[in-house]
Design a protein around this motif. Structure first.
Motif, PDB file in Angstrom:
ATOM      1  N   VAL A 129       1.051   0.286  -1.123  1.00  0.00           N
ATOM      2  CA  VAL A 129       1.055   0.117  -2.582  1.00  0.00           C
ATOM      3  C   VAL A 129       0.384   1.310  -3.257  1.00  0.00           C
ATOM      4  O   VAL A 129       0.918   1.889  -4.210  1.00  0.00           O
ATOM      5  N   VAL A 130      -0.788   1.698  -2.771  1.00  0.00           N
ATOM      6  CA  VAL A 130      -1.514   2.818  -3.378  1.00  0.00           C
ATOM      7  C   VAL A 130      -0.709   4.115  -3.239  1.00  0.00           C
ATOM      8  O   VAL A 130      -0.604   4.890  -4.189  1.00  0.00           O
ATOM      9  N   SER A 131      -0.116   4.340  -2.069  1.00  0.00           N
ATOM     10  CA  SER A 131       0.703   5.549  -1.890  1.00  0.00           C
ATOM     11  C   SER A 131       1.917   5.538  -2.811  1.00  0.00           C
ATOM     12  O   SER A 131       2.275   6.561  -3.391  1.00  0.00           O
ATOM     13  N   ASP A 132       2.541   4.378  -2.953  1.00  0.00           N
ATOM     14  CA  ASP A 132       3.719   4.282  -3.817  1.00  0.00           C
ATOM     15  C   ASP A 132       3.362   4.547  -5.277  1.00  0.00           C
ATOM     16  O   ASP A 132       4.095   5.230  -5.990  1.00  0.00           O
ATOM     17  N   ILE A 133       2.241   4.014  -5.734  1.00  0.00           N
ATOM     18  CA  ILE A 133       1.846   4.177  -7.136  1.00  0.00           C
ATOM     19  C   ILE A 133       1.392   5.604  -7.422  1.00  0.00           C
ATOM     20  O   ILE A 133       1.751   6.169  -8.460  1.00  0.00           O
ATOM     21  N   THR A 134       0.631   6.185  -6.520  1.00  0.00           N
ATOM     22  CA  THR A 134       0.108   7.536  -6.759  1.00  0.00           C
ATOM     23  C   THR A 134       1.092   8.626  -6.361  1.00  0.00           C
ATOM     24  O   THR A 134       0.969   9.762  -6.807  1.00  0.00           O
ATOM     25  N   GLY A 135       2.041   8.288  -5.511  1.00  0.00           N
ATOM     26  CA  GLY A 135       2.965   9.292  -4.998  1.00  0.00           C
ATOM     27  C   GLY A 135       2.337  10.172  -3.932  1.00  0.00           C
ATOM     28  O   GLY A 135       2.895  11.203  -3.564  1.00  0.00           O
ATOM     29  N   LEU A 136       1.187   9.765  -3.406  1.00  0.00           N
ATOM     30  CA  LEU A 136       0.463  10.566  -2.419  1.00  0.00           C
ATOM     31  C   LEU A 136       0.427   9.885  -1.056  1.00  0.00           C
ATOM     32  O   LEU A 136       0.207   8.668  -0.981  1.00  0.00           O
ATOM     33  N   PRO A 137       0.597  10.665   0.007  1.00  0.00           N
ATOM     34  CA  PRO A 137       0.410  10.089   1.335  1.00  0.00           C
ATOM     35  C   PRO A 137      -1.075   9.811   1.572  1.00  0.00           C
ATOM     36  O   PRO A 137      -1.936  10.465   0.998  1.00  0.00           O
ATOM     37  N   GLN A 138      -1.330   8.810   2.412  1.00  0.00           N
ATOM     38  CA  GLN A 138      -2.710   8.465   2.768  1.00  0.00           C
ATOM     39  C   GLN A 138      -2.865   8.481   4.273  1.00  0.00           C
ATOM     40  O   GLN A 138      -2.107   7.813   4.973  1.00  0.00           O
ATOM     41  N   SER A 139      -3.835   9.197   4.759  1.00  0.00           N
ATOM     42  CA  SER A 139      -4.196   9.126   6.162  1.00  0.00           C
ATOM     43  C   SER A 139      -5.220   8.008   6.291  1.00  0.00           C
ATOM     44  O   SER A 139      -6.162   7.913   5.500  1.00  0.00           O
ATOM     45  N   TYR A 140      -5.020   7.153   7.292  1.00  0.00           N
ATOM     46  CA  TYR A 140      -5.914   6.020   7.488  1.00  0.00           C
ATOM     47  C   TYR A 140      -6.919   6.346   8.592  1.00  0.00           C
ATOM     48  O   TYR A 140      -6.546   6.702   9.697  1.00  0.00           O
ATOM     49  N   VAL A 141      -8.193   6.215   8.250  1.00  0.00           N
ATOM     50  CA  VAL A 141      -9.283   6.456   9.199  1.00  0.00           C
ATOM     51  C   VAL A 141     -10.028   5.129   9.352  1.00  0.00           C
ATOM     52  O   VAL A 141     -10.838   4.768   8.502  1.00  0.00           O
ATOM     53  N   SER A 172      -7.633  10.140  12.455  1.00  0.00           N
ATOM     54  CA  SER A 172      -6.689   9.399  11.635  1.00  0.00           C
ATOM     55  C   SER A 172      -5.813   8.536  12.537  1.00  0.00           C
ATOM     56  O   SER A 172      -5.428   8.949  13.622  1.00  0.00           O
ATOM     57  N   GLU A 173      -5.515   7.343  12.053  1.00  0.00           N
ATOM     58  CA  GLU A 173      -4.673   6.418  12.804  1.00  0.00           C
ATOM     59  C   GLU A 173      -3.251   6.409  12.247  1.00  0.00           C
ATOM     60  O   GLU A 173      -2.504   5.472  12.468  1.00  0.00           O
ATOM     61  N   GLY A 174      -2.891   7.394  11.495  1.00  0.00           N
ATOM     62  CA  GLY A 174      -1.545   7.452  10.941  1.00  0.00           C
ATOM     63  C   GLY A 174      -1.578   7.721   9.452  1.00  0.00           C
ATOM     64  O   GLY A 174      -2.624   7.684   8.814  1.00  0.00           O
ATOM     65  N   THR A 175      -0.400   7.991   8.924  1.00  0.00           N
ATOM     66  CA  THR A 175      -0.275   8.319   7.510  1.00  0.00           C
ATOM     67  C   THR A 175       0.759   7.407   6.855  1.00  0.00           C
ATOM     68  O   THR A 175       1.823   7.162   7.428  1.00  0.00           O
ATOM     69  N   THR A 176       0.429   6.908   5.690  1.00  0.00           N
ATOM     70  CA  THR A 176       1.341   6.097   4.899  1.00  0.00           C
ATOM     71  C   THR A 176       2.001   7.007   3.877  1.00  0.00           C
ATOM     72  O   THR A 176       1.308   7.620   3.056  1.00  0.00           O
ATOM     73  N   GLU A 177       3.306   7.104   3.944  1.00  0.00           N
ATOM     74  CA  GLU A 177       4.066   7.946   3.014  1.00  0.00           C
ATOM     75  C   GLU A 177       4.538   7.108   1.827  1.00  0.00           C
ATOM     76  O   GLU A 177       4.894   5.939   1.989  1.00  0.00           O
ATOM     77  N   PRO A 178       4.578   7.685   0.626  1.00  0.00           N
ATOM     78  CA  PRO A 178       5.068   6.953  -0.535  1.00  0.00           C
ATOM     79  C   PRO A 178       6.556   6.614  -0.389  1.00  0.00           C
ATOM     80  O   PRO A 178       7.313   7.387   0.171  1.00  0.00           O
ATOM     81  N   ASN A 179       6.933   5.459  -0.907  1.00  0.00           N
ATOM     82  CA  ASN A 179       8.323   5.031  -0.933  1.00  0.00           C
ATOM     83  C   ASN A 179       8.856   5.271  -2.353  1.00  0.00           C
ATOM     84  O   ASN A 179       8.450   4.573  -3.287  1.00  0.00           O
ATOM     85  N   PRO A 180       9.753   6.251  -2.545  1.00  0.00           N
ATOM     86  CA  PRO A 180      10.243   6.574  -3.893  1.00  0.00           C
ATOM     87  C   PRO A 180      10.911   5.396  -4.600  1.00  0.00           C
ATOM     88  O   PRO A 180      10.832   5.282  -5.820  1.00  0.00           O
ATOM     89  N   ALA A 181      11.545   4.501  -3.866  1.00  0.00           N
ATOM     90  CA  ALA A 181      12.187   3.337  -4.496  1.00  0.00           C
ATOM     91  C   ALA A 181      11.146   2.435  -5.148  1.00  0.00           C
ATOM     92  O   ALA A 181      11.358   1.912  -6.247  1.00  0.00           O
TER      93      ALA A 181
END
Length: 186
Positions: free
Chosen positions: A93-105, A138-147
Motif C-alpha cells: 500500500v505504501v509503495s503504491d501510494i508513494t510510487g517508491l519501492p521499499q526494501s524490507y529490513v 534486506s529481505e526483499g523489495t516491494t515494487e509499486p503497482n501502477p494500477a
C-alpha cells in the motif's frame, strides 16, 4: 485484519482516515488535529476500515515527501522496518501510494543506525557502504503497482484537503470538548 483489507480494493471504496490520534506533526504541525474517518457508508466493513488505516500512513508519507520536496523528491527508495512494516500488504500500500519501492529490513537496530550516523558526522565513516554491505540485510523489495497507484492518485487530493479544511474545526472541537492542546481546558 490484513486478509480482510487485502480483499478490499485500493482506496477502500472512498473511505479515508486522517491518522491524527496524537495531533499532526508533519508536514503540518497541528497539535489540535484528531483522527477522522471520512466517507463512511453502510457498505463499508472491517476490511475497509483497516485498509483505510494502512492507506492513511501511505498518504501521510507521500504528503510529507511532496511538501518537503515540491520540485520533486530525490528519494528513490524507502527502507521499511519494524511495526507495520511486518505486513506485506502495508508495504505494498505504501509503495503504491508513494510510487517508491521499499526494501524490507526485518531485523533492524535503531540505536545502531543512530550511532552510525554519528560516526558519519565525526568522519569515522565516509559513506553508508559498510552499513549497507554487512550490517543491514534486506529481505526483499516491494515494487509499486501502477494500477493501484491510479486509484490512490484520485483520492490523495481529497486526503490532503481534508486536514487543511478541518484545521479550524479541530481547534473548535478541542476547545468545546475542553481538551485543547496548549490552551485552557473547560
Amino acid at each position: 485484519l490484513d486478509a480482510l483489507a487485502a480483499e478490499t480494493p485500493p482506496g477502500a471504496e472512498g473511505l479515508l482516515l486522517l491518522p491524527y490520534f496524537q495531533g499532526q506533526r508533519s508536514p503540518e504541525f497541528d497539535p489540535q488535529a484528531s483522527g477522522v474517518y471520512f466517507g463512511m457508508t453502510p457498505a463499508h466493513g472491517r476490511g475497509h476500515y483497516f485498509r483505510a488505516v494502512l492507506e492513511s500512513w501511505g498518504y501521510s508519507i507521500r504528503d510529507g515527501l511532496e511538501t518537503s520536496y515540491p520540485q520533486g523528491s530525490p528519494v528513490r527508495r524507502m527502507i521499511a522496518t519494524g511495526g507495520g512494516a511486518r505486513s506485506p500488504l502495508w508495504r505494498q500500500v505504501v509503495s503504491d501510494i508513494t510510487g517508491l519501492p521499499q526494501s524490507y529490513v526485518p531485523e533492524s537496530d535503531g540505536p545502531l543506525g543512530a550511532a552510525y550516523v554519528a560516526g558519519l558526522a565525526l568522519d569515522w565513516f565516509q559513506d553508508f557502504g559498510p552499513l549497507k554491505q554487512s550490517w543491514v540485510r534486506s529481505e526483499g523489495t516491494t515494487e509499486p503497482n501502477p494500477a493501484n497507484r491510479a486509484a490512490y492518485d484520485r483520492l490523495y487530493p481529497v486526503y490532503r484537503r481534508l486536514h487543511r479544511d478541518l484545521r479550524e474545526t479541530f481547534l473548535a472541537h478541542r476547545t468545546a470538548a475542553g481538551t485543547a492542546v496548549g490552551g485552557k481546558s473547560g
